[in-house]
Design an enzyme around this catalytic site. Structure first.
Site, PDB file in Angstrom:
ATOM      1  N   SER A  99     -30.663 -22.792  38.820  1.00 51.70           N
ATOM      2  CA  SER A  99     -31.142 -23.771  37.853  1.00 51.70           C
ATOM      3  C   SER A  99     -32.612 -24.009  38.143  1.00 51.70           C
ATOM      4  CB  SER A  99     -30.342 -25.065  37.977  1.00 51.70           C
ATOM      5  OG  SER A  99     -30.628 -25.892  36.869  1.00 51.70           O
ATOM      6  N   GLU A 100     -33.461 -23.950  37.106  1.00 48.64           N
ATOM      7  CA  GLU A 100     -34.909 -23.895  37.350  1.00 48.64           C
ATOM      8  C   GLU A 100     -35.489 -25.178  37.942  1.00 48.64           C
ATOM      9  OE1 GLU A 100     -33.643 -23.264  34.208  1.00 48.64           O
ATOM     10  OE2 GLU A 100     -34.780 -24.386  32.701  1.00 48.64           O
ATOM     11  N   ASN A 101     -34.712 -26.257  37.936  1.00 47.52           N
ATOM     12  CA  ASN A 101     -35.228 -27.471  38.577  1.00 47.52           C
ATOM     13  C   ASN A 101     -35.111 -27.405  40.098  1.00 47.52           C
ATOM     14  OD1 ASN A 101     -32.387 -27.662  38.028  1.00 47.52           O
ATOM     15  ND2 ASN A 101     -32.466 -29.775  38.708  1.00 47.52           N
ATOM     16  N   SER A 154     -39.106 -21.945  42.446  1.00 50.72           N
ATOM     17  CA  SER A 154     -38.106 -21.634  41.428  1.00 50.72           C
ATOM     18  C   SER A 154     -38.658 -20.633  40.415  1.00 50.72           C
ATOM     19  CB  SER A 154     -37.693 -22.919  40.707  1.00 50.72           C
ATOM     20  OG  SER A 154     -36.734 -22.639  39.733  1.00 50.72           O
TER      21      SER A 154
END
Lengths: 217, 233
Positions: free
Chosen positions: A45-47, A87
């Protein structure tokens, strides 16, 4: 015709052992529910999390552990947290094997639009532009037509672009299609959906070669 | 050890003035500098240019600054959760620069690391690249993006010591480490301020050199935007 879970189920078959996968918001998020459990896959997840698990049990939510859709999540053994620059190093550096995201429009050359409707909806691109600019393997999960019944598979996108020449495959409620550069090559049709119905719902060039098999889900 | 500890929020925000450019950590409401935002509201500083991935929600996070019309410009990647934001943007009251999330992170990191600019593939062929230099490397097109130039960075960490060393928790890390040292002054608020020596040097995420001021935060709400749970069988 497939519902949203059906689309997710069909896409889950594209996920292979050893893949790092980034799932977008909406239908793509559902894909995690249908991946075979005899293969090893890690969801990014990019967060800032790799190794996302299921939603927490009630009472165990942690405000500090969320996914890119701001939903509370859990992590699996072996998971890791990292900062946003790291990320996107994973994403731009092509370390993520498969990106699954939604779209408002896809063009027959692989252009995608999914972040802005001028004057009406301006939410922003989030990480979508980074993802589509870099990923080698992008699958779009979406309904074949919009709420007004208009095709979302177009000769060229009318909305502001998210990325150019990047979508490789599309799974809709009606069909699985490959983006070839010359048009949308029809690979599979959804259960009880005819080639004619797909043709009718596709504005861009639809390439039909031989018999089109029905999806196996 | 060089002491970065300040005793209160007033000292932490000393020097913040109208029309400054501020970086604020956080993803959605996760890992936002709640104390610094509350103090900015209290001081009613105006004309701010804010760099933050999101703009909070209507009644929390940066949404509080928007309500008071304290922000002139936002640089963000996603602003979907805030109706007031959308109103001010569509009416032209608020200038908005929407940029790809990875570009936002890297423009922070570039400022931190001393790079004036960098090339990224994100946004090539889209309106994000309009007016920007583009260049081909190995047959692929890239867009030139510049490091941010900010006056203050407000970040939130889980633990920190008076030397300014920081440890983050979970996905509350997000943009916070990338903003440390990326502005002229970095102010860190922490849930737990511990004595020097209490943090294992092996486990520090951000060394104190990137932080000018650190303080013990108070009354964290840590709101959850999307509470999602599953049932026990």
């Amino acid at each position: 015709m497939l519902d949203k879970n059906g689309i997710a189920k069909r896409i889950a078959k594209e996920v292979q052992d050893g893949y790092y996968v980034n799932l977008g918001i909406g239908i793509p998020t559902l894909v995690a529910n249908f991946v075979r459990d005899d293969i090893e896959v890690e969801f990014q997840s990019e967060n800032g999390v790799l190794g996302m698990g299921p939603f927490p049990f009630e009472g165990e939510e942690d405000a500090d552990i969320i996914n890119a859709g701001k939903q509370t999540i859990t992590t699996l053994d072996g998971a890791s947290f990292f900062d946003s620059a790291t990320s996107f190093s994973m994403i731009r550096g092509k370390h993520v094997d498969l990106t699954i995201l939604g779209a408002m429009e896809v063009a027959e050359n692989g252009d995608i639009a999914n972040w802005k409707i001028p004057g009406r909806m301006v939410k922003g691109m989030g990480g979508a532009m980074d993802l589509v600019a870099s990923a080698e393997n992008i699958i779009v999960a979406m309904m074949h037509t919009n709420k007004r019944g208009e095709s979302k598979l177009l000769k060229s996108c009318s909305l502001p672009l998210t990325g150019v020449n990047c979508v490789k495959k599309i799974v809709t409620n009606l069909a699985v299609l490959e983006v070839t550069g010359d048009g949308f090559k029809l690979l599979e049709r959804a259960p009880d959906v005819t080639v004619e119905a797909i043709q009718k719902a596709t504005e861009g060039n639809l390439i039909i070669e031989g018999d089109i098999p029905e999806m196996v889900i | 050890m060089i002491n970065k500890k300040v005793d209160n929020i007033q000292q932490a925000l000393k020097g913040v003035e109208d029309n400054m450019t501020l970086m604020l950590g956080g993803f959605g409401l996760c890992g936002i500098p709640e104390n610094a935002i509350a103090e900015l509201v209290k001081r009613n500083v105006k004309g701010l240019k804010c760099i933050s991935n999101n703009a909070g929600v209507d009644d929390f996070g940066l949404g509080l600054l928007l309500q008071g019309k304290q922000i002139d410009k936002m640089t963000s990647s996603y602003v979907g959760e805030n109706d007031e934001f959308e109103r001010q943007m569509l009416s032209g009251d608020l200038e908005v620069e929407l940029i790809p999330q990875g570009t936002l992170a890297e423009r922070c990191r570039a400022a931190q690391a001393g790079f004036p600019a960098f090339y990224t593939p994100a946004g090539y062929g889209t309106e994000v690249a309009e007016g920007k230099e583009t260049r081909a490397f190995n047959g692929k097109m890239y867009v030139l993006e510049h490091a941010f130039d900010a006056d203050f960075a407000f970040v939130k960490a889980w633990k920190g010591d008076s030397a300014g060393n920081l440890v983050f928790k979970g996905t509350a890390r997000n943009f916070n480490p990338n903003m440390c040292g990326a502005a002229k002054i970095t102010v860190a608020e922490v849930e737990e301020l511990v004595p020097v020596g209490a943090l294992d040097p092996n486990e520090i995420h951000i060394p104190g050199i990137f932080v000018q001021r650190i303080f013990q935060g108070e009354n964290y709400e840590k709101r959850i935007e999307q509470r999602t749970v599953r049932k026990r069988d």
